[in-house]
Every structure is written in structure tokens, then in C-alpha cells.
Motif scaffolding. Structure first.
Motif, PDB file in Angstrom:
ATOM      1  N   LYS A 172       1.042  15.922   1.383  1.00 14.05           N
ATOM      2  CA  LYS A 172      -0.095  15.520   2.213  1.00 14.05           C
ATOM      3  C   LYS A 172      -0.785  16.749   2.807  1.00 14.05           C
TER       4      LYS A 172
ATOM      5  N   GLU B 148       0.844  -1.189   0.000  1.00 19.46           N
ATOM      6  CA  GLU B 148       0.000   0.000   0.000  1.00 19.46           C
ATOM      7  C   GLU B 148       0.885   1.247   0.000  1.00 19.46           C
ATOM      8  N   ILE B 149       0.605   2.149  -0.939  1.00 15.09           N
ATOM      9  CA  ILE B 149       1.357   3.398  -1.051  1.00 15.09           C
ATOM     10  C   ILE B 149       0.377   4.554  -1.005  1.00 15.09           C
ATOM     11  N   SER B 150       0.641   5.530  -0.175  1.00 13.94           N
ATOM     12  CA  SER B 150      -0.260   6.670  -0.060  1.00 13.94           C
ATOM     13  C   SER B 150      -0.197   7.522  -1.319  1.00 13.94           C
ATOM     14  N   GLU B 151      -1.251   8.285  -1.553  1.00 11.98           N
ATOM     15  CA  GLU B 151      -1.274   9.149  -2.726  1.00 11.98           C
ATOM     16  C   GLU B 151      -0.192  10.216  -2.644  1.00 11.98           C
ATOM     17  N   ALA B 152       0.162  10.639  -1.422  1.00 10.17           N
ATOM     18  CA  ALA B 152       1.225  11.621  -1.270  1.00 10.17           C
ATOM     19  C   ALA B 152       2.563  11.057  -1.729  1.00 10.17           C
TER      20      ALA B 152
ATOM     21  N   SER C  32      -8.399  10.961  -5.836  1.00  9.00           N
ATOM     22  CA  SER C  32      -7.050  10.690  -5.331  1.00  9.00           C
ATOM     23  C   SER C  32      -6.055  10.534  -6.470  1.00  9.00           C
TER      24      SER C  32
ATOM     25  N   ARG D 144       5.329  14.366   2.805  1.00 13.23           N
ATOM     26  CA  ARG D 144       4.699  15.038   3.948  1.00 13.23           C
ATOM     27  C   ARG D 144       4.167  16.410   3.549  1.00 13.23           C
TER      28      ARG D 144
ATOM     29  N   LYS E  14      -4.572  18.165   1.947  1.00 12.71           N
ATOM     30  CA  LYS E  14      -5.507  18.346   3.060  1.00 12.71           C
ATOM     31  C   LYS E  14      -6.132  19.740   3.009  1.00 12.71           C
TER      32      LYS E  14
ATOM     33  N   SER F 187      10.269  11.176   1.264  1.00 10.11           N
ATOM     34  CA  SER F 187       9.420  11.228   2.456  1.00 10.11           C
ATOM     35  C   SER F 187       9.095  12.667   2.843  1.00 10.11           C
TER      36      SER F 187
END
Length: 276
Positions: free
Chosen positions: A95, A61-65, A112, A92, A99, A88
Motif C-alpha cells: 500500500k 471487498e478486497i483491497s488491491e494491496a 489498480s 501494508r 501510494k 497483512s
């Protein structure tokens, strides 16, 4: 040098080569030694990854960020492996941008970023000899083995990209290569294509189409394009709509399409993604 040895030899003694002669000989040998050292470093003559014979299975699983950060860095870099710390940090920041964007515009909340291909996976079509050498190395189904072929550059590149698993498909002479998740797939693809024995290399692309997000940071300002797409997306999506935003610090501004088209950063995003 035999005359020098004879000239300096004394009765009952071993011949001794003068210091200046030994120094000159060493100087003559240094370029060859240096070249060999460079060649070993460049092609990793002794490098070979430890791999398993396996399918890549379900991707992590990889976040959209992280998807967006990886995509941005891969466009900017020719490195085979992207810097994990930099990725990384950028993820951040992204992300936080997403948001703030969704808080200001809830209508895009469910859209997404979408990965275009399986992360860290390349499909290689190779010539028979290379395919045979790889297949012979993978003699056990589960036990890790050192993948060493008769192609030093291939082995060195595998080690550089931290190859973890291989699945040969004999009937089509294709190797499914699972590399590090930090692999810059486009740079890796070009590197493999430059190796004798590799006929083509391509990412394992996800089928179909879908909603997506693209972004670029310029002079501390984020330009974000949100692509809403729906209607039979496995076949290419029948309907599409683009939203344009500028995010600067805590401020979010929605940009009308006509104005966005006159903005270089937005135009570059659309050209790179072939979005209309």
C-alpha cells in the motif's frame, strides 16, 4: 504364549504374564499404532467441515494491496492456506509502495491491481459417486451441516481449506466450493486433483481482461509493472501499454522499456503474466 501362562500359573491364582513379555508385546504393537495415528493425521479421518448449501454470492471487498500480497505469497508458497499475518504485513508495505508510486507519477493513478478469479472459490468436476455423496449431505437449504462423504481425503482437504459453502450443479456434476479467503487456489487445485473422484479443479476466473499491476520484491527493492489496457476489454483489450518502476524506500524511478527488458526481475514478471 500359552506355555508361558501355564508355566507361571499357580494353583488358585489367575495367570500373570511376565513384565518382559508384556513389554515385548507392546513394542510389537507400537509400529501399527504409530502408523494408524499418522494415517489419521495425514488424511483427517475424523475431520469434516461444517458447511451450508449456498452460492458464494457477492465476493467480499478486497483491497488491491491484499490482491497483490496474496498473489505474491501464493507464487512463493505451496501451502494450502497463506499466513494471514504475513499477508497483512506485506499488504501494508505494498500500500505504501503504490501510494509513493502514484504520487510521483499521477498518470497511473487510476490503474489498480485486478484479481484474476474469485477469491477462495474452486470449481470441481467430480465423478457421480462423489457428487451423490456431497449432495446427500446437503439436505437443508440454509442450516449448516457436517459434510462427510465416503472419501476421507476429500473430507480432510475440505476441512484443511476451511470449506464454508457448496453449491452442486447436477446437470454438469460440478461443485462450486467456497473456501477460506486465505486459500492458495493453485495449491488447492493441485490437492483436489490428486483425490480419486475429482476429474478437474479450476478457479472461477473473471471474464475478459483489463488494467493491472504486478510487483516483486528483490533485495529490498520493489520492481513494479503497471499495465494500462483499454478498448473492448471484455473481449481482451485492444490496446495495452506497460510502465516499469523501481521503488526503493522513498525513491521512485521510472525505467524505460528497453532497460526493463534487460532486468531479470522485470522479465520474470512479464513471463509469469504473459504480458507483451
Amino acid at each position: 504364549m500359552s506355555w508361558l501362562l501355564f508355566h507361571h500359573k499357580k494353583s488358585g491364582e489367575n495367570p500373570v504374564m511376565p513384565i518382559w513379555v508384556r513389554f515385548a508385546a507392546i513394542c510389537l504393537l507400537l509400529p501399527a499404532i504409530w502408523c494408524c495415528s499418522l494415517n489419521a493425521q495425514a488424511w483427517g479421518a475424523d475431520a469434516a467441515p461444517v458447511v451450508v448449501l449456498a452460492d458464494y454470492g457477492k465476493p467480499a471487498e478486497i483491497s488491491e494491496a491484499v490482491i497483490l500480497a496474496h498473489r505474491i505469497l501464493a507464487r512463493e508458497s505451496k501451502d494450502l492456506l497463506l499466513d494471514e499475518e504475513r499477508r497483512s504485513e506485506l499488504a501494508r508495505e505494498i500500500k505504501g509502495v503504490l501510494k509513493r508510486l502514484r504520487y510521483a507519477h499521477p498518470e497511473i493513478e487510476k490503474i489498480s491491481a485486478r484479481a484474476a478469479h474469485l477469491p477462495g472459490v474452486l470449481l470441481l468436476s467430480v465423478k457421480p459417486r462423489l457428487f451423490r455423496d456431497v449432495s446427500r449431505s446437503l439436505t437443508h437449504l440454509k442450516d449448516p451441516v457436517e459434510l462427510r462423504t465416503g472419501f476421507p481425503r476429500f473430507d480432510a482437504l475440505n476441512a484443511k481449506l476451511k470449506l464454508r459453502a457448496v453449491r452442486p450443479y447436477r446437470h454438469i456434476s460440478v461443485l462450486v466450493m467456497r473456501l477460506s479467503g486465505r486459500a492458495n487456489i493453485e495449491a488447492a487445485r493441485r490437492a483436489y486433483m490428486a483425490i480419486a473422484g475429482v476429474e478437474y479443479a479450476e478457479p472461477d476466473a473473471y471474464p475478459g481482461d483489463g488494467p493491472d499491476i504486478e510487483a516483486v520484491k528483490s533485495d529490498g527493492v520493489w520492481h513494479v509493472v503497471v499495465r494500462k489496457a483499454w478498448g473492448d476489454c471484455p473481449s481482451g483489450c485492444l490496446y495495452k501499454k506497460l510502465f516499469f518502476f523501481i521503488v526503493k524506500g522513498g525513491d521512485v524511478e521510472r525505467i524505460e522499456p528497453a532497460r526493463a527488458m534487460a532486468t531479470p526481475d522485470f522479465r520474470n514478471i512479464l513471463e509469469k503474466r504473459n504480458w507483451r
